[in-house]
Structures are given as structure tokens and as C-alpha cells.
Design a protein around this motif. Structure first.
Motif, mmCIF file in Angstrom:
data_model
loop_
_atom_site.group_PDB
_atom_site.id
_atom_site.type_symbol
_atom_site.label_atom_id
_atom_site.label_comp_id
_atom_site.label_asym_id
_atom_site.label_seq_id
_atom_site.Cartn_x
_atom_site.Cartn_y
_atom_site.Cartn_z
ATOM 1 N N LEU A 58 0.825 -1.201 0.000
ATOM 2 C CA LEU A 58 0.000 0.000 0.000
ATOM 3 C C LEU A 58 0.867 1.262 0.000
ATOM 4 N N ALA A 59 1.915 1.254 0.842
ATOM 5 C CA ALA A 59 2.787 2.423 0.941
ATOM 6 C C ALA A 59 3.482 2.671 -0.387
ATOM 7 N N VAL A 60 3.978 1.603 -1.014
ATOM 8 C CA VAL A 60 4.703 1.762 -2.279
ATOM 9 C C VAL A 60 3.754 2.277 -3.359
ATOM 10 N N VAL A 61 2.580 1.638 -3.459
ATOM 11 C CA VAL A 61 1.618 2.063 -4.483
ATOM 12 C C VAL A 61 1.219 3.518 -4.246
ATOM 13 N N GLY A 62 0.952 3.843 -2.952
ATOM 14 C CA GLY A 62 0.563 5.212 -2.620
ATOM 15 C C GLY A 62 1.651 6.197 -2.997
ATOM 16 N N ALA A 63 2.887 5.855 -2.674
ATOM 17 C CA ALA A 63 4.005 6.747 -2.970
ATOM 18 C C ALA A 63 4.114 6.963 -4.473
ATOM 19 N N LEU A 64 3.946 5.881 -5.229
ATOM 20 C CA LEU A 64 4.079 5.994 -6.683
ATOM 21 C C LEU A 64 2.976 6.873 -7.264
ATOM 22 N N ILE A 65 1.744 6.694 -6.750
ATOM 23 C CA ILE A 65 0.642 7.526 -7.251
ATOM 24 C C ILE A 65 0.931 8.990 -6.945
ATOM 25 N N GLY A 66 1.324 9.238 -5.670
ATOM 26 C CA GLY A 66 1.639 10.610 -5.271
ATOM 27 C C GLY A 66 2.741 11.189 -6.140
ATOM 28 N N TYR A 67 3.797 10.411 -6.334
ATOM 29 C CA TYR A 67 4.934 10.849 -7.133
ATOM 30 C C TYR A 67 4.484 11.179 -8.550
ATOM 31 N N ALA A 68 3.635 10.293 -9.118
ATOM 32 C CA ALA A 68 3.173 10.496 -10.498
ATOM 33 C C ALA A 68 2.417 11.806 -10.619
#
Lengths: 423, 165
Positions: A45-55
Motif C-alpha cells: 500500500l505504501a509503495v503504491v501510494g508513494a508511486l501515485i503521489g509521485y506520479a
């Protein structure tokens, strides 16, 4: 002169990178609730969330990047058009150029990019920072800007002559042996010994402070001043330094307002000194150099000093020392306190553990101040200050005999006027 | 300035003092501060503390008030300035004495300002700025007409001296 162009297309990726940890944090809060309900592992969840935020951040940065162009127009001005909705058109007159610097911050460096800072004389809107260009593009732009600013001169390649460089070993030794750092480290060792002998944890909290602070400062300064090089170029002294992020900056000699030669007690065995400078004009700039050389043999440092302050013989300054009654006001430092005025500069000396000689050319001194505290008055002492631009150098002849100050202050005022007339 | 033993010796023309209204302005501020101090005393009186504490508080506050009232007068009288041919001199302070010499050519800006109490009493402050932040050359307690004249004179001299650059 130059077609409008964009910065490197990788720039948005770098610019959005600081958002990554923020994105992770953001998803930890709501994330905890979702984990309980859905059973998705927290890490995923943290990784996916970070990637979405980053994108999201990359997308915003990309739009800004796409709308940002720079070029040099036919009048020889550097232009920067930017803004997604609210457009802004900025223009720097390169004829008033102060400096072009190439800086490589850590994250940009990972992507092989650098930033270019162009600064012109004047207050307010006097600086453009281009984030980010490839090294080759940055060098080419720098070359072009320098070419524009001296179109009348015929010299082609900028000559640069290496003057000094600081070996890593000497830098580390120098940082460890600074008076406060060495004192704190010694205290830490003593505390550790006492703590282990008494077998109690009492001193450990203190050890973290007394040991942690100096180590932190040594590491920070080591990283910042690693591979410190000084070279003479046509624009002035060029300083390059840094391990994680390299900085490069030119000191035009006519902007040096004051210098200070500092020699901590433990350096004197090797005859090392540090030279700090006050550069006027640029405020709140993190790459403003206040160190001319972090640690160097005295001869080498004085040669560098001669580059920015010619006609000053540091070893032959006609110092007037504080009288011996100054010991009642400054019992530790009174022997070193002194002030000298030559036709070119005013110089002051102070300190005991760490000796400091501060020098300012008369033309750069802004005002002369005399102060006298109650204890000074009791012993017929006074302090004379030469006010210079804000910076690390403080030019003050402290606790001198009042009759000397009564003569020194008007003399400095006269010299200031004369320096002004000379231009 | 001659080179006698006194580093704060007055210039040939002597110091020009500032208006005694400055003392009034500072004493008004002192009284306003003491409204809070008295309020603190009232709060203290309402708590179930020994009376002795209240007495100590009152005596300390009164002593501080009298001392500050007196020192304000001396401080204001210690201010002086002098316009010489090439520079402006400002002297001030009793406990810590200060003398600032600012050559007209080094002035970047001359400020004229007056807070609400100053305006009410009809005084203002002229402050000189140079490229050094440590230049501490403010002349408070000038009558508005004098202050405006002084500012204009200083600005004109500053331009005169820097024109040749």
C-alpha cells in the motif's frame, strides 16, 4: 542568438522526487484503516501510494517544464518565460552579469543533471536559476553567456589557473582539531571513561550531545568542503567544492568586503589557518561562499588573500595592542586584542584559543562605531567597530585604551573618505 | 574630533540634543506596560497566596518603575547628533555609550518614522541605513519639521557624495 529551448526533460522527475517521502507519509494515515479492512499488506500500500503521489507531482512538474523556455535574445538578455496559467516573462541584462554558476545538487546529480544560476548586479529580480540541464548543455550555456558579456574582448578560452586545493586528510584533521569540536570530543571521551568506570548510565545522555553535535558538524562540513579547489579566472577566484553536491562559485575581487584569518589552537602546530570572507550583495543564497579556504598552510592562505586584497602585508600590520589593564575586562584574550590602520585597510585581532585577524579595506567600511560598556569605562577602555556588509567577518578592535580609540576612530573616518575619493 | 583621551568628545560645534518629548513618549510606553503589571498583581491578589508574596511583587514593581522612569530621562538626555562637513555623528547611551560616524557617501537610505505615541506627542525618528546592518544610526525624538529638514539635508548630501561614482 539562441533559439528558445526547454530544460532537460528529466527535470520533472528530479523536481518531484522530494514529494516521495511526503506521499509515503500521506498514505500511512489513511492506509492503516484500509489495511485493517482489505488485508492488503501495508508495504504494498505504501509503495503504491508513494508511486501515485509521485506520479501526480511529476505530472504537475511536467506541465510547468513544458511551458518553461529560456533563450538569449538579440539584445544580449537572458529571457525566461514560464507559468502554466499565469505566464511570467523574465529578462536579465547579461551586460550586468555578476556570476554564472553551475551547481549539482545530490538528486539532480543522480540523474546526471546540474542547475545553472545566473546572477546580475542589482537588487530584487536579479537571478535566474535553470533547473536542470545536462552538464554539456550547462557548460555550453555558460560559455555562451560569458561570450555575450564580453563580445568586445577577443580572448576565446577562459583561462583558469589552479591556486590551491585541500587534500581530504588535511580537511578532516582540520575539522576534528577545531577548538570547540576538539573540546567536545575530549569531553565525550572523558564522559565515556567515567561512565564505564562508575558502571552507570548517567553520562550516556550527555555523551549523545557532546559527541553527536561535533560529529554532525564535522560530517556536514566535510561533505560541503570536500575536494575544495580555488582557481584564478578572469572573473575572479573560482571556488569548487562538495562531495554529495558540488558547488562552484566565483568571487569577484571587487565584492570582497572583509576577510578573516582564523587559526584554532590545535592547528598552529602545523601552521594551518582558515580564511572566511564577507561578500556583499547576495543575501540568503545557500551557495554564497563565506569560506575562501577551509584549512591551509598560512603561506598558501596568504597567497589566496593577496588575490582578493592586494597591497596588504598581513604580517606587517602596525597593530596597536590593548593595554595590560584590559586583562580586567578580557582576562583570557587581552594579549591578542589589537587594531591597525594602514593606508589601505583596517585590521583587528582577537581571541586566545582561536586567534582571529579581521581585515576590511577602507573603501568597504560603511561606518565607524565606538562603544564603551560600564566595565570598559571603569578601566579607561573602549571598543572601535568598523561596520561592514553582513557576513561572517566582524571587524572590531575590542577593549583598547580609550585614548587609542579616540585617535583610531577619526583616523579611520579620514581613511574612509580618502578611499572614497580614490574611487 | 580631536585626539584627546575621550573617545566620545563632542565635535567642535557640540552635540545637538533631542526633544525632551522623547522622554514623555517613553514614559507613556512605560505606563502602558505597567497597566499589565498591575493587572498581574490583581490576579496574584485573587489567588490564595501568602500576602508576603504580594508585598514583594508590589515593592519590586514599584522600584523598577521608579528606576526606569529616572533612567529614561538620562537616556534621552544622552542622545546627541552633529552634522559635520563629511559625516554625521550620533552619540547615545549611559550604561553602554555609543558613538556612530556615518560618512554621507556611505548612506543608502534615510528613513523617517513615527509610531502612534510619537505622532500623538509630535516627534519622529530619523534613521540612516548603509550597506552594513550593524550601522546603528537612529536619531529619535526630533520635532517633525526638524526631522523632515534633517532627512532632506542628509539625502541631498548623500546624493552629492555618491554622484561621482
Amino acid at each position: 542568438m539562441m533559439q528558445p529551448r526547454r530544460t532537460s526533460p528529466l527535470s520533472p522527475l528530479v523536481q518531484a522526487a522530494p514529494a516521495l517521502p511526503a506521499a509515503v507519509l500521506f498514505f500511512i494515515g489513511p492506509g492503516a484503516a484500509i489495511v485493517e479492512r482489505s488485508g492488503i499488506p501495508f508495504v504494498v500500500l505504501a509503495v503504491v501510494g508513494a508511486l501515485i503521489g509521485y506520479a501526480v507531482f511529476v505530472a504537475v512538474a511536467w506541465l510547468a517544464w513544458w511551458r518553461r523556455t529560456f533563450w538569449i535574445d538579440d539584445d544580449g538578455d537572458l529571457r525566461l518565460d514560464s507559468g502554466l496559467i499565469q505566464r511570467s516573462a523574465r529578462r536579465l541584462q547579461l551586460s550586468r552579469l555578476q556570476s554564472v554558476d553551475i551547481v549539482a545538487p545530490f538528486l539532480a546529480r543522480l540523474a546526471g543533471l546540474v542547475e545553472v544560476r545566473v546572477e546580475v548586479a542589482g537588487s530584487g529580480d536579479s537571478r535566474i536559476i535553470l533547473r536542470y540541464l545536462t552538464r554539456a548543455d550547462a557548460d555550453a550555456l555558460r560559455g555562451l553567456i560569458l561570450q555575450v558579456t564580453r563580445a568586445e574582448e577577443s580572448d576565446d578560452a577562459p583561462q583558469s589557473q589552479a591556486l590551491a586545493q585541500v587534500p581530504a586528510g588535511r580537511l578532516l584533521a582540520g575539522l576534528l582539531l577545531r577548538s570547540v569540536t576538539a573540546g567536545l570530543l575530549l569531553a565525550t571521551i572523558l564522559l565515556l571513561v567515567v561512565t564505564s568506570l562508575s558502571q552507570g548510565p548517567a553520562g550516556l545522555v550527555l555523551v549523545i550531545i557532546t559527541g553527536g553535535l561535533p560529529i554532525l558538524s564535522v560530517v556536514t562540513e566535510f561533505l560541503a568542503n570536500y575536494d575544495f579547489r580555488v582557481a584564478r579566472t578572469r572573473e575572479g577566484l573560482r571556488i569548487q567544492r562538495g562531495l554529495l553536491s558540488t558547488q562552484s562559485r566565483t568571487i569577484p575581487p571587487d565584492r570582497v568586503h572583509a576577510v578573516s584569518i582564523v587559526s584554532p589552537l590545535l592547528w598552529r602546530h602545523w601552521g594551518w589557518v582558515r580564511v572566511t570572507v564577507t561578500i556583499a550583495g547576495v543575501q540568503g543564497d545557500e551557495v554564497r561562499p563565506d569560506v575562501l579556504i577551509p584549512v591551509a598552510p598560512r603561506d598558501e592562505a596568504l597567497r589566496l588573500l593577496a588575490e582578493v586584497l592586494p597591497d596588504v602585508d598581513v604580517d606587517a600590520l602596525p597593530f596597536e595592542s590593548a593595554p595590560s589593564r584590559a586583562r580586567w575586562r578580557a582576562p583570557l584574550t587581552w594579549r591578542s586584542l589589537a587594531c591597525a590602520i594602514t593606508p589601505q585597510v583596517i585590521a583587528t585581532r582577537s581571541g586566545r584559543m582561536t586567534l582571529r585577524t579581521s581585515i576590511a579595506p577602507h573603501a568597504r567600511v560603511q561606518s565607524v562605531r565606538v562603544t564603551q560598556g560600564p566595565w570598559e569605562r571603569r578601566f579607561g577602555l573602549a571598543t572601535v567597530h568598523a561596520d561592514v556588509a553582513p557576513g561572517p567577518v566582524d571587524v572590531a578592535g575590542r577593549h583598547l585604551a580609550e585614548e587609542d580609540v579616540a585617535a583610531l576612530a577619526p583616523r579611520e573616518v579620514d581613511e574612509m573618505r580618502r578611499a572614497r575619493l580614490r574611487g | 574630533m580631536d585626539s584627546s583621551a575621550d573617545a566620545f568628545a563632542p565635535p567642535v560645534a557640540g552635540w545637538i540634543p533631542v526633544s525632551p518629548r522623547l522622554a514623555t513618549a517613553r514614559r507613556v510606553t512605560l505606563v502602558l506596560v505597567y497597566v499589565l503589571v498591575i493587572a498581574g498583581g490583581v490576579v496574584l491578589a485573587l489567588t490564595p497566596l501568602p500576602v508576603l508574596w504580594l508585598v514583594v511583587y508590589a515593592v519590586a514593581a514599584l522600584a523598577a518603575f521608579v528606576w526606569t522612569w529616572w533612567i529614561i530621562g538620562r537616556r534621552v538626555r544622552s542622545f546627541g547628533y552633529a552634522e559635520r562637513e563629511g559625516d554625521l555623528l550620533v552619540v547615545s547611551g549611559i550604561l553602554v555609550r555609543r558613538l556612530v560616524v556615518v560618512p554621507y557617501g556611505r548612506m543608502q537610505m534615510v528613513d523617517l518614522r513615527a509610531g502612534p505615541i510619537d505622532r500623538w506627542l509630535g516627534i519622529s525618528t530619523v534613521q540612516l541605513h548603509t550597506a552594513a546592518a550593524t550601522t546603528d544610526a537612529a536619531i529619535p525624538g526630533l520635532l517633525p519639521a526638524d526631522a523632515a529638514d534633517l532627512r532632506d539635508r542628509l539625502a541631498a548630501r548623500g546624493e552629492e557624495r555618491t554622484a561621482g561614482l
